[in-house]
Scaffold this motif. Sequence first.
Motif, PDB file in Angstrom:
ATOM      1  N   ASP A 116       0.841  -1.201   0.000  1.00 23.40           N
ATOM      2  CA  ASP A 116       0.000   0.000   0.000  1.00 23.40           C
ATOM      3  C   ASP A 116       0.878   1.254   0.000  1.00 23.40           C
ATOM      4  OD1 ASP A 116      -2.331  -1.409   0.106  1.00 23.40           O
ATOM      5  OD2 ASP A 116      -2.869  -0.849   2.156  1.00 23.40           O
ATOM      6  N   THR A 117       0.407   2.306  -0.639  1.00 18.19           N
ATOM      7  CA  THR A 117       1.062   3.605  -0.504  1.00 18.19           C
ATOM      8  C   THR A 117       0.790   4.112   0.920  1.00 18.19           C
ATOM      9  OG1 THR A 117      -0.955   4.737  -1.145  1.00 18.19           O
ATOM     10  CG2 THR A 117       0.602   4.193  -2.925  1.00 18.19           C
ATOM     11  N   ALA A 118       1.520   5.148   1.342  1.00 22.25           N
ATOM     12  CA  ALA A 118       1.311   5.706   2.686  1.00 22.25           C
ATOM     13  C   ALA A 118      -0.145   6.154   2.847  1.00 22.25           C
ATOM     14  CB  ALA A 118       2.275   6.858   2.918  1.00 22.25           C
ATOM     15  N   GLU A 119      -0.681   6.731   1.772  1.00 24.68           N
ATOM     16  CA  GLU A 119      -2.057   7.232   1.834  1.00 24.68           C
ATOM     17  C   GLU A 119      -3.069   6.082   1.961  1.00 24.68           C
ATOM     18  OE1 GLU A 119      -2.950   9.527  -1.628  1.00 24.68           O
ATOM     19  OE2 GLU A 119      -4.989   9.918  -0.891  1.00 24.68           O
ATOM     20  N   ALA A 120      -2.819   5.016   1.176  1.00 24.55           N
ATOM     21  CA  ALA A 120      -3.730   3.857   1.234  1.00 24.55           C
ATOM     22  C   ALA A 120      -3.678   3.207   2.617  1.00 24.55           C
ATOM     23  CB  ALA A 120      -3.357   2.845   0.154  1.00 24.55           C
ATOM     24  N   GLY A 123      -5.688   5.215   4.991  1.00 26.27           N
ATOM     25  CA  GLY A 123      -7.113   4.975   4.719  1.00 26.27           C
ATOM     26  C   GLY A 123      -7.566   3.652   5.325  1.00 26.27           C
ATOM     27  N   ARG A 124      -6.749   2.611   5.178  1.00 27.91           N
ATOM     28  CA  ARG A 124      -7.122   1.286   5.711  1.00 27.91           C
ATOM     29  C   ARG A 124      -7.239   1.348   7.241  1.00 27.91           C
ATOM     30  NH1 ARG A 124      -7.154  -2.808   1.499  1.00 27.91           N
ATOM     31  NH2 ARG A 124      -5.161  -2.853   0.412  1.00 27.91           N
ATOM     32  N   LEU A 125      -6.285   2.037   7.890  1.00 27.76           N
ATOM     33  CA  LEU A 125      -6.308   2.056   9.354  1.00 27.76           C
ATOM     34  C   LEU A 125      -7.509   2.859   9.853  1.00 27.76           C
ATOM     35  CD1 LEU A 125      -2.474   2.285  10.124  1.00 27.76           C
ATOM     36  CD2 LEU A 125      -3.926   0.265   9.897  1.00 27.76           C
ATOM     37  N   GLU A 126      -7.840   3.921   9.112  1.00 28.89           N
ATOM     38  CA  GLU A 126      -9.043   4.688   9.481  1.00 28.89           C
ATOM     39  C   GLU A 126     -10.296   3.825   9.309  1.00 28.89           C
ATOM     40  OE1 GLU A 126      -7.146   8.999   8.221  1.00 28.89           O
ATOM     41  OE2 GLU A 126      -8.763   8.154   6.997  1.00 28.89           O
ATOM     42  N   GLN A 127     -10.299   3.062   8.208  1.00 27.01           N
ATOM     43  CA  GLN A 127     -11.454   2.190   7.946  1.00 27.01           C
ATOM     44  C   GLN A 127     -11.571   1.123   9.041  1.00 27.01           C
ATOM     45  OE1 GLN A 127     -11.187   0.407   4.060  1.00 27.01           O
ATOM     46  NE2 GLN A 127     -13.203   1.163   3.475  1.00 27.01           N
ATOM     47  N   ALA A 128     -10.424   0.595   9.474  1.00 28.01           N
ATOM     48  CA  ALA A 128     -10.432  -0.446  10.526  1.00 28.01           C
ATOM     49  C   ALA A 128     -11.054   0.125  11.800  1.00 28.01           C
ATOM     50  CB  ALA A 128      -9.015  -0.958  10.786  1.00 28.01           C
ATOM     51  N   ALA A 129     -10.669   1.357  12.143  1.00 27.25           N
ATOM     52  CA  ALA A 129     -11.206   1.974  13.363  1.00 27.25           C
ATOM     53  C   ALA A 129     -12.719   2.170  13.215  1.00 27.25           C
ATOM     54  CB  ALA A 129     -10.503   3.309  13.612  1.00 27.25           C
ATOM     55  N   LYS A 130     -13.134   2.580  12.011  1.00 25.63           N
ATOM     56  CA  LYS A 130     -14.553   2.822  11.776  1.00 25.63           C
ATOM     57  C   LYS A 130     -15.357   1.516  11.881  1.00 25.63           C
ATOM     58  CE  LYS A 130     -17.412   5.589   8.874  1.00 25.63           C
ATOM     59  NZ  LYS A 130     -17.760   6.200   7.696  1.00 25.63           N
ATOM     60  N   MET A 175     -12.736  -8.100   9.784  1.00 24.62           N
ATOM     61  CA  MET A 175     -12.556  -7.080   8.754  1.00 24.62           C
ATOM     62  C   MET A 175     -11.487  -6.075   9.179  1.00 24.62           C
ATOM     63  SD  MET A 175     -15.572  -5.058   6.816  1.00 24.62           S
ATOM     64  CE  MET A 175     -16.540  -6.214   5.909  1.00 24.62           C
ATOM     65  N   ALA A 176     -11.565  -5.637  10.422  1.00 28.33           N
ATOM     66  CA  ALA A 176     -10.603  -4.638  10.911  1.00 28.33           C
ATOM     67  C   ALA A 176      -9.181  -5.207  10.899  1.00 28.33           C
ATOM     68  CB  ALA A 176     -10.991  -4.195  12.318  1.00 28.33           C
ATOM     69  N   ARG A 177      -9.029  -6.436  11.369  1.00 25.72           N
ATOM     70  CA  ARG A 177      -7.675  -7.019  11.414  1.00 25.72           C
ATOM     71  C   ARG A 177      -7.136  -7.316  10.012  1.00 25.72           C
ATOM     72  NH1 ARG A 177      -7.375 -11.412  16.197  1.00 25.72           N
ATOM     73  NH2 ARG A 177      -8.781 -10.380  17.637  1.00 25.72           N
ATOM     74  N   ALA A 178      -8.053  -7.645   9.099  1.00 22.53           N
ATOM     75  CA  ALA A 178      -7.612  -7.890   7.717  1.00 22.53           C
ATOM     76  C   ALA A 178      -7.155  -6.577   7.079  1.00 22.53           C
ATOM     77  CB  ALA A 178      -8.738  -8.515   6.911  1.00 22.53           C
ATOM     78  N   ALA A 183      -2.655  -3.498   5.128  1.00 20.15           N
ATOM     79  CA  ALA A 183      -1.884  -2.239   5.197  1.00 20.15           C
ATOM     80  C   ALA A 183      -0.410  -2.522   5.477  1.00 20.15           C
ATOM     81  CB  ALA A 183      -2.464  -1.339   6.282  1.00 20.15           C
ATOM     82  N   ALA A 184      -0.135  -3.626   6.159  1.00 17.37           N
ATOM     83  CA  ALA A 184       1.256  -3.929   6.549  1.00 17.37           C
ATOM     84  C   ALA A 184       1.929  -4.898   5.568  1.00 17.37           C
ATOM     85  CB  ALA A 184       1.251  -4.552   7.952  1.00 17.37           C
ATOM     86  N   ARG A 185       1.258  -5.218   4.453  1.00 16.84           N
ATOM     87  CA  ARG A 185       1.816  -6.287   3.618  1.00 16.84           C
ATOM     88  C   ARG A 185       3.087  -5.824   2.891  1.00 16.84           C
ATOM     89  NH1 ARG A 185      -1.854  -4.019   0.345  1.00 16.84           N
ATOM     90  NH2 ARG A 185      -1.245  -3.838  -1.855  1.00 16.84           N
ATOM     91  N   LYS A 186       3.856  -6.831   2.511  1.00 14.09           N
ATOM     92  CA  LYS A 186       5.160  -6.595   1.911  1.00 14.09           C
ATOM     93  C   LYS A 186       5.031  -6.220   0.432  1.00 14.09           C
ATOM     94  CE  LYS A 186       9.521  -8.672   1.678  1.00 14.09           C
ATOM     95  NZ  LYS A 186      10.264  -9.745   1.180  1.00 14.09           N
ATOM     96  N   ASP A 187       6.007  -5.473  -0.036  1.00 14.16           N
ATOM     97  CA  ASP A 187       6.082  -5.158  -1.465  1.00 14.16           C
ATOM     98  C   ASP A 187       6.903  -6.249  -2.158  1.00 14.16           C
ATOM     99  OD1 ASP A 187       6.451  -4.163  -3.965  1.00 14.16           O
ATOM    100  OD2 ASP A 187       7.196  -2.196  -3.336  1.00 14.16           O
ATOM    101  N   TYR A 188       6.277  -6.994  -3.058  1.00 15.61           N
ATOM    102  CA  TYR A 188       6.998  -8.077  -3.751  1.00 15.61           C
ATOM    103  C   TYR A 188       7.390  -7.704  -5.187  1.00 15.61           C
ATOM    104  CZ  TYR A 188       6.212 -11.566  -0.081  1.00 15.61           C
ATOM    105  OH  TYR A 188       6.243 -12.281   1.100  1.00 15.61           O
ATOM    106  N   THR A 189       7.193  -6.440  -5.568  1.00 21.39           N
ATOM    107  CA  THR A 189       7.455  -6.119  -6.986  1.00 21.39           C
ATOM    108  C   THR A 189       8.906  -6.408  -7.379  1.00 21.39           C
ATOM    109  OG1 THR A 189       7.647  -3.809  -6.309  1.00 21.39           O
ATOM    110  CG2 THR A 189       5.642  -4.402  -7.427  1.00 21.39           C
TER     111      THR A 189
END
Length: 269
Positions: A116-120, A123-130, A175-178, A183-189
């Motif tokens: 994820d980008t920093a912005e994404a 967004g995910r962490l805000e969504q998890a809290a919501k 859903m929140a933990r996912a 959000a914490a997943r690794k970049d495999y590119t």
Amino acid sequence: MKWREAGSNTGDPLILLHGFPFDSSMWDPQLAEVPEGWRYIAPDLRGFGGSELIGDRSLAMDEHADDIVALMDEMKIDQAVICGLSMGGYVALSLVMRYPERVRALVLVATRASADTAEAKKGRLEQAAKVRAEGVGSVVESMLPKLLSAHSRLKLPDVVEKVRAMMEGTPPETMARALEGMAARKDYTGELDTINVSTMVVRGEQDEIIPAGDMELIARTVRGARHEMVALTAHLPNLEAPDVFNTILAKYLKTLPPAFKLGDLSLSF
Ligand code: MLT
């Protein structure tokens, strides 16, 4: 862990990994049409569907991959074709990078290799809290219009309802933990060129969640990867155009070299 399976018990295994926030029932149209000689296994990832939410951490992609390997061990499956859609694709990438010997071939559907980008992430962490505060409704309403193409939304009311029901059935804490795990997943590119197994990439023509460029990058970088596009579908081509998807998958499986079985090894002196 719960899973669905279909096909022959002694068939070559293919494991179907669902996306977020769904469960193994998203693979019903595939389980209904297993090609001869194959065994399809669709697990509910930890916390989703019928599988228990164990532990108290975020749901890391590596942890899901470890669960799948544990399931393969339990089922005495040395190697399987791994097919993952979206979040299931993130899990499939973790699995192939960390347990390459367990993967016979890889099918990556509507997914990406980047983090994820920093912005994404934010967004995910805000969504998890919501989701923890208000339940899953906001995720369902924000995702639903993007998951299916306009064509599918108009022509396939049963699919719209199935997708909504799967999302609404996902417990808020899962859903929140996912969301935190993704959000914490690794970049495999940067490691895609190390993938050493046959790979097919499948994308929906109108997917708004995963830009075409992300899938093209995987198809270009993984040596010899095939690239298929399913017309008139968006993020869930296996549900939106099951016949087309099943045909693409069955044709691909026919191209694979015979499965390697430990028992096949013989030594001569
Ligand atoms: C999924 O379908 O699994 C999700 O859209 C993946 C994501 O949100 O990155």
